[in-house]
Design an enzyme around this catalytic site. Structure first.
Site, mmCIF file in Angstrom:
data_model
loop_
_atom_site.group_PDB
_atom_site.id
_atom_site.type_symbol
_atom_site.label_atom_id
_atom_site.label_comp_id
_atom_site.label_asym_id
_atom_site.label_seq_id
_atom_site.Cartn_x
_atom_site.Cartn_y
_atom_site.Cartn_z
ATOM 1 N N LYS A 1 -0.987 6.084 -1.649
ATOM 2 C CA LYS A 1 -2.253 7.228 -1.394
ATOM 3 C C LYS A 1 -2.747 7.305 -2.534
ATOM 4 O O LYS A 1 -2.505 9.043 -3.493
ATOM 5 C CB LYS A 1 -1.473 8.570 -0.702
ATOM 6 C CG LYS A 1 -1.740 8.782 0.719
ATOM 7 C CD LYS A 1 -1.299 9.495 1.496
ATOM 8 C CE LYS A 1 -2.141 10.677 2.033
ATOM 9 N NZ LYS A 1 -2.452 10.056 3.046
ATOM 10 N N ARG B 1 6.967 8.316 -1.310
ATOM 11 C CA ARG B 1 6.024 7.467 -0.700
ATOM 12 C C ARG B 1 5.064 8.063 -2.706
ATOM 13 O O ARG B 1 4.297 7.561 -3.201
ATOM 14 C CB ARG B 1 5.143 7.583 0.451
ATOM 15 C CG ARG B 1 4.248 6.717 0.101
ATOM 16 C CD ARG B 1 3.444 6.378 1.726
ATOM 17 N NE ARG B 1 3.289 8.333 2.199
ATOM 18 C CZ ARG B 1 2.698 8.622 3.286
ATOM 19 N NH1 ARG B 1 2.329 7.892 3.881
ATOM 20 N NH2 ARG B 1 2.095 9.819 3.524
ATOM 21 N N GLU C 1 -6.265 -1.304 8.788
ATOM 22 C CA GLU C 1 -5.932 0.310 9.649
ATOM 23 C C GLU C 1 -6.496 0.388 10.299
ATOM 24 O O GLU C 1 -8.077 0.373 10.145
ATOM 25 C CB GLU C 1 -5.632 1.298 8.404
ATOM 26 C CG GLU C 1 -4.314 0.596 7.503
ATOM 27 C CD GLU C 1 -4.389 2.255 6.039
ATOM 28 O OE1 GLU C 1 -3.185 3.016 7.292
ATOM 29 O OE2 GLU C 1 -4.214 1.810 5.106
HETATM 30 C C1 LIG Z 1 -4.614 5.741 4.769
HETATM 31 C C2 LIG Z 1 -3.973 5.507 5.756
HETATM 32 N N1 LIG Z 1 -2.944 5.518 6.571
HETATM 33 C C3 LIG Z 1 -1.966 6.080 7.443
HETATM 34 C C4 LIG Z 1 -2.123 7.636 7.279
HETATM 35 C C5 LIG Z 1 -0.527 7.585 7.867
HETATM 36 O O1 LIG Z 1 0.466 8.344 6.925
HETATM 37 P P1 LIG Z 1 1.106 9.426 7.879
HETATM 38 O O2 LIG Z 1 1.704 9.323 8.958
HETATM 39 O O3 LIG Z 1 2.352 9.271 6.866
HETATM 40 O O4 LIG Z 1 0.743 10.434 7.385
HETATM 41 C C6 LIG Z 1 -2.348 7.825 6.631
HETATM 42 C C7 LIG Z 1 -2.449 9.946 6.490
HETATM 43 O O5 LIG Z 1 -1.371 10.256 4.976
HETATM 44 C C8 LIG Z 1 -3.839 7.312 5.296
HETATM 45 O O6 LIG Z 1 -4.479 8.304 4.702
#
Ligand SMILES: Cc1ncc(COP(=O)(O)O)c(C=O)c1O
Length: 339
Positions: A183, A80, A219
């Protein structure tokens, strides 16, 4: 050497012994450097500061009952981060460099890995930013990769408590063809107004809708959203959300438990049909949701009326956490042991 009160550790930053840094310059990555400073020297014209050329990751190391240190699906974080780097035209951190830095930084800070049973974990934060100087809007020619760790306390101190959320009607986190799937820091900056407004209004966080039509759920603050009805786990399909590693894992676990799964657009109106809803991500694994307020029509959607998280939510939560700590066998090949 100071002793850490593991049980009362906040979900925040605590200094550790070492972090690692690596610089991309003249078209190649240099050696990994070990640092004990918490600070960076940064060029005043760095593209990371001015134009948001920045990406990060978040993952955890878990101490098992057997004294082994486990990482959960770190390969997905490495992949990612490559995707995020490409999304804002930065030099991606090669998979092997990410791996070497990750295992090294954990080993260098072993004394900060919280003991089994404390509920605390070692949070790992890989970070990449444009460190080269530019004044015009264009990608820089130099990038810095840093990886640091910090022990964090459990997200929910006294056990899991369902949270109240508010739908964000006047702030968007990410546009459909924008950077929502990466991210990158800019998405978090864009979400701050809504998050602060939610907290000021007494809500734990905000639910973002699709920016184009304001019809579908995107989200849930810094976490993915899911709803459960008729023994089906349903999570949004959207081109502006982060592909949560926790969410992908919950989908697989659900399917193996005989729960159907769907990844598709979720209209806001469907909130009235869910039996359980929650937010999922690395920080809390699952945060069950008690209530969702929609300021558009003053509607309140209520779940877990007696303040008890839903049955399927808790089944999924327990299974995933047991795998992460090594309490249960990992049939998926998600766990790596840090030797
Ligand atoms: C915007 C956002 N969505 C979803 C997630 C959840 O992702 P993950 O399960 O990979 O931590 C995160 C955290 O990393 C996030 O910052």
């Amino acid at each position: 050497m100071e002793t850490i009160d593991w049980k009362n550790l906040p979900f925040g930053y605590t200094k550790t012994d070492y972090n690692l840094r690596c610089i991309y310059k003249d078209g190649k990555w240099g050696p990994i450097e070990v640092s004990s400073s918490e600070y960076i020297d940064i060029h005043i014209a760095a593209t990371g500061l001015h134009y948001g050329q920045e990406a990060f990751e978040g993952l955890k190391a878990y101490m098992g009952k057997d004294g082994k240190i486990r990482l959960f699906r770190w390969e997905e974080n490495a992949k990612r981060m490559i995707l995020s780097a490409k999304g804002v035209i930065m030099a991606p951190v090669p998979f092997e460099l990410f791996k070497e830095a990750l295992f090294r930084v954990i080993n260098l800070n072993r004394r900060f890995i919280p003991p089994y049973g404390s509920g605390a974990t070692l949070y790992i934060r890989p970070l990449l930013y444009g460190s080269g100087a530019e004044v015009g809007v264009k990608p820089g020619s130099e990038y810095t990769f840093i990886i640091f760790v910090t022990p964090v306390g459990p997200y929910f101190k006294g056990g899991i408590v369902p949270l109240n959320m508010i739908i964000s009607r006047d702030v968007d986190r990410a546009a459909p063809m924008g950077t929502g799937t990466f991210k990158v820091g800019g998405n978090y900056a864009a979400s701050m107004r809504a998050i602060v407004a939610a907290r000021n209004g007494g809500y734990a966080n905000t639910i973002f809708l699709d920016a184009k039509e304001k019809k579908y759920i995107d989200e849930c603050g810094p976490a993915n959203f899911f709803g459960i009805k008729n023994n089906t786990y349903i999570t949004p399909k959207s081109e502006s959300i982060l592909n949560s590693i926790t969410n992908m894992s919950l989908i697989e676990i659900a399917e193996n438990m005989g729960i159907k799964t769907e990844r598709r657009p979720i209209p806001v109106t469907e909130l009235a049909e869910f039996e359980e809803v929650g937010a999922c991500g690395t920080a809390a694994v699952i945060s069950p949701i008690a209530k969702i307020f929609d300021p558009d029509d003053n509607k309140v959607y209520e779940y877990c009326l007696s303040c008890v998280p839903g049955e399927i939510t808790m089944k999924l939560y327990k299974k995933l956490v047991s795998i992460q700590y090594g309490d249960e066998a990992d049939p998926y090949g998600w766990i790596s042991i840090v030797e």
